[in-house]
Write an enzyme that holds these catalytic residues in place. Structure first.
Site, PDB file in Angstrom:
ATOM      1  N   ASN A  11       8.507   9.864   5.361  1.00  0.00           N
ATOM      2  CA  ASN A  11       7.097   9.300   5.389  1.00  0.00           C
ATOM      3  C   ASN A  11       7.081   8.206   5.654  1.00  0.00           C
ATOM      4  OD1 ASN A  11       4.177   8.669   4.393  1.00  0.00           O
ATOM      5  ND2 ASN A  11       4.512   9.289   2.587  1.00  0.00           N
ATOM      6  N   LYS A  13       4.085   5.708   6.351  1.00  0.00           N
ATOM      7  CA  LYS A  13       2.873   5.713   5.392  1.00  0.00           C
ATOM      8  C   LYS A  13       2.538   4.608   6.446  1.00  0.00           C
ATOM      9  CE  LYS A  13       5.043   5.514   1.150  1.00  0.00           C
ATOM     10  NZ  LYS A  13       5.341   4.865  -0.431  1.00  0.00           N
ATOM     11  N   HIS A  99       0.061  13.311  -1.710  1.00  0.00           N
ATOM     12  CA  HIS A  99       1.305  12.514  -2.196  1.00  0.00           C
ATOM     13  C   HIS A  99       0.107  11.474  -3.126  1.00  0.00           C
ATOM     14  CE1 HIS A  99       2.959   8.807  -1.372  1.00  0.00           C
ATOM     15  NE2 HIS A  99       3.978   9.476  -0.593  1.00  0.00           N
ATOM     16  N   GLU A 101       0.089   8.485  -3.424  1.00  0.00           N
ATOM     17  CA  GLU A 101      -1.063   7.723  -2.814  1.00  0.00           C
ATOM     18  C   GLU A 101      -1.611   7.845  -2.951  1.00  0.00           C
ATOM     19  OE1 GLU A 101       1.831   6.169  -0.553  1.00  0.00           O
ATOM     20  OE2 GLU A 101       3.078   5.124  -1.772  1.00  0.00           O
ATOM     21  N   GLU A 171       7.856  13.783  -6.707  1.00  0.00           N
ATOM     22  CA  GLU A 171       7.995  11.845  -7.140  1.00  0.00           C
ATOM     23  C   GLU A 171       7.062  11.756  -8.195  1.00  0.00           C
ATOM     24  OE1 GLU A 171       7.749  10.975  -2.397  1.00  0.00           O
ATOM     25  OE2 GLU A 171       5.972  11.707  -2.831  1.00  0.00           O
ATOM     26  N   GLY A 177       8.362   3.592  -3.846  1.00  0.00           N
ATOM     27  CA  GLY A 177       7.882   2.247  -3.770  1.00  0.00           C
ATOM     28  C   GLY A 177       7.865   0.724  -4.821  1.00  0.00           C
ATOM     29  N   SER A 217      12.276   5.975  -4.466  1.00  0.00           N
ATOM     30  CA  SER A 217      13.327   5.033  -4.156  1.00  0.00           C
ATOM     31  C   SER A 217      14.484   5.647  -3.602  1.00  0.00           C
ATOM     32  CB  SER A 217      13.175   3.649  -5.311  1.00  0.00           C
ATOM     33  OG  SER A 217      11.627   3.191  -5.072  1.00  0.00           O
TER      34      SER A 217
HETATM   35  C1  PEP Z   1       7.261   8.444  -1.188  1.00  0.00           C
HETATM   36  O1  PEP Z   1       6.508   7.227  -0.177  1.00  0.00           O
HETATM   37  O2  PEP Z   1       6.655   9.826  -0.889  1.00  0.00           O
HETATM   38  C2  PEP Z   1       8.266   7.810  -1.051  1.00  0.00           C
HETATM   39  C3  PEP Z   1       9.056   8.395  -2.312  1.00  0.00           C
HETATM   40  O3  PEP Z   1       8.680   5.856  -1.033  1.00  0.00           O
HETATM   41  P1  PEP Z   1       9.734   4.589  -1.235  1.00  0.00           P
HETATM   42  O4  PEP Z   1      11.101   5.838  -1.058  1.00  0.00           O
HETATM   43  O5  PEP Z   1       8.919   4.292  -0.202  1.00  0.00           O
HETATM   44  O6  PEP Z   1      10.167   5.133  -3.134  1.00  0.00           O
END
Ligand code: PEP
Length: 259
Positions: A11, A13, A99, A101, A171, A177, A217
Site C-alpha cells: 500500500n 498510500k 483502511h 486511515e 491492521e 506506521g 509495521s
Molecule cells: C498499512 O498502511 O496498511 C500499513 C500496514 O502501514 P505500515 O506498514 O507502514 O505500518
C-alpha cells in the site's frame, strides 16, 4: 499447515510521483520475477494506476494491480470520487476497503465501508477489507469487540458466492506506521477469532479458505515470525512497500511461510 496461498499487498498510500512509482514498479518486478508461492498486489495512488499497469504488463509480471479506495456509487455528481468501473477500466483487480486511515483520518463509517465492499464485489473485483482497533480501544480491552464489529458490518449482506473474493486485513491501528508491530501470538489470537467469526457468519469451509492477512509495521526482519502463525496468510505493507528490497524480503518471507 494451511493450504491458503499467502497474499502480500504493498500500500503505497499518498507517496511516489510519476517517476518514482515507475521505478518502484520496475524494481519490485525485477526483484520478485514471477512469484508463484505468494500472491502480490501493489496499490499505487490513483494517478499512477495506468502507468504502473503498463509496466506490469510489459514485463509479463503476475503482480496484481490494486486501488487504495473507491466510492460506492456507480457515477454522477460526486466531485473528487472514483467509481469501481473507472478502476476496472484502469485494470484494477483488487480494492482496499476500510483502511484505518480512511476510517480514522477521513471519517468513514462501517456502513460506508460495507457499501464499498458491495460495490467492489458486485463489479467482480477482489476486495481487501481492513479492520483493526486503536490504541485506546486495545487498552480498554475492546480489541475483540471492535474487530468483530468491523468484520460483521463490513461483510453485512455479502453472499456466500461473493465472499470467496474477500480477504480480511487485520491492521491494529496502533501498529500502522509506528514501528510497533503486534507480536506473533497476539496477531494469531486475533486472526483465529476473526476466522471463527467468519465460520459463524458463513460456514467452516469458507472460513478455512479465507485469507486473513496482517498489517502494521511489517519489515523483512519481523515478517517471518508473524507469517509463520497458522492463521496469518500474508500481510498488507505500508512504509516498507516503498523500498524494493524490504518489500521483496517480506514477500519472500510470506512465500516461505507455507509448504
Ligand atoms: C498499512 O498502511 O496498511 C500499513 C500496514 O502501514 P505500515 O506498514 O507502514 O505500518
Amino acid at each position: 499447515m494451511s493450504h491458503r496461498k499467502p497474499l502480500v499487498g504493498g500500500n503505497w498510500k499518498m507517496n511516489t510521483d510519476r517517476t518514482t512509482s515507475a521505478d518502484l514498479t520496475r524494481g519490485v518486478v525485477d526483484a520478485l520475477k514471477v512469484q508463484t508461492d505468494a500472491e502480490v498486489v501493489v496499490f499505487p495512488p490513483f494517478p499512477y494506476l495506468l502507468s504502473v499497469r503498463a509496466i506490469l504488463r510489459d514485463r509479463g509480471s503476475n503482480i496484481r494491480l490494486g486501488a487504495q479506495d473507491v466510492y460506492h456509487k456507480p457515477d454522477g455528481a460526486f466531485t473528487g470520487e472514483v467509481s469501481v468501473s473507472m478502476l476496472k477500466d484502469c485494470g484494477v483487480q483488487v480494492v482496499l476497503a476500510g483502511h484505518s486511515e480512511r476510517r480514522h483520518v477521513i471519517g468513514e463509517t462501517d456502513e460506508q465501508v460495507n457499501a464499498k465492499v458491495h460495490a467492489v464485489l458486485d463489479a467482480g473485483l477482489d476486495c481487501v477489507l481492513c479492520v483493526g482497533e486503536t490504541l485506546e480501544q486495545r487498552e480498554a480491552g475492546h480489541t475483540d469487540p471492535v474487530n468483530q464489529r468491523q468484520v460483521r458490518a463490513g461483510l453485512a449482506e455479502v453472499t456466500g458466492d461473493m465472499i470467496e473474493r474477500v480477504t480480511i486485513a487485520y491492521e491494529p491501528v496502533w501498529a500502522i506506521g509506528t514501528g510497533k508491530n503486534a507480536n506473533p501470538s497476539d496477531a494469531q489470537d486475533v486472526h483465529a477469532k476473526i476466522r471463527k467469526l467468519v465460520a459463524h457468519l458463513f460456514n467452516q469451509d469458507i472460513a478455512e479458505r479465507m485469507r486473513i492477512i496482517y498489517g502494521g509495521s511489517l519489515k523483512p526482519d519481523n515478517a517471518a515470525g508473524i507469517f509463520n502463525e497458522p492463521d496469518v496468510d500474508g500481510g498488507l505493507v505500508g512504509g516498507a512497500s516503498l523500498k524494493v528490497e524490504d518489500f521483496a524480503g517480506i514477500v519472500r518471507a510470506a512465500a516461505a511461510s507455507r509448504p
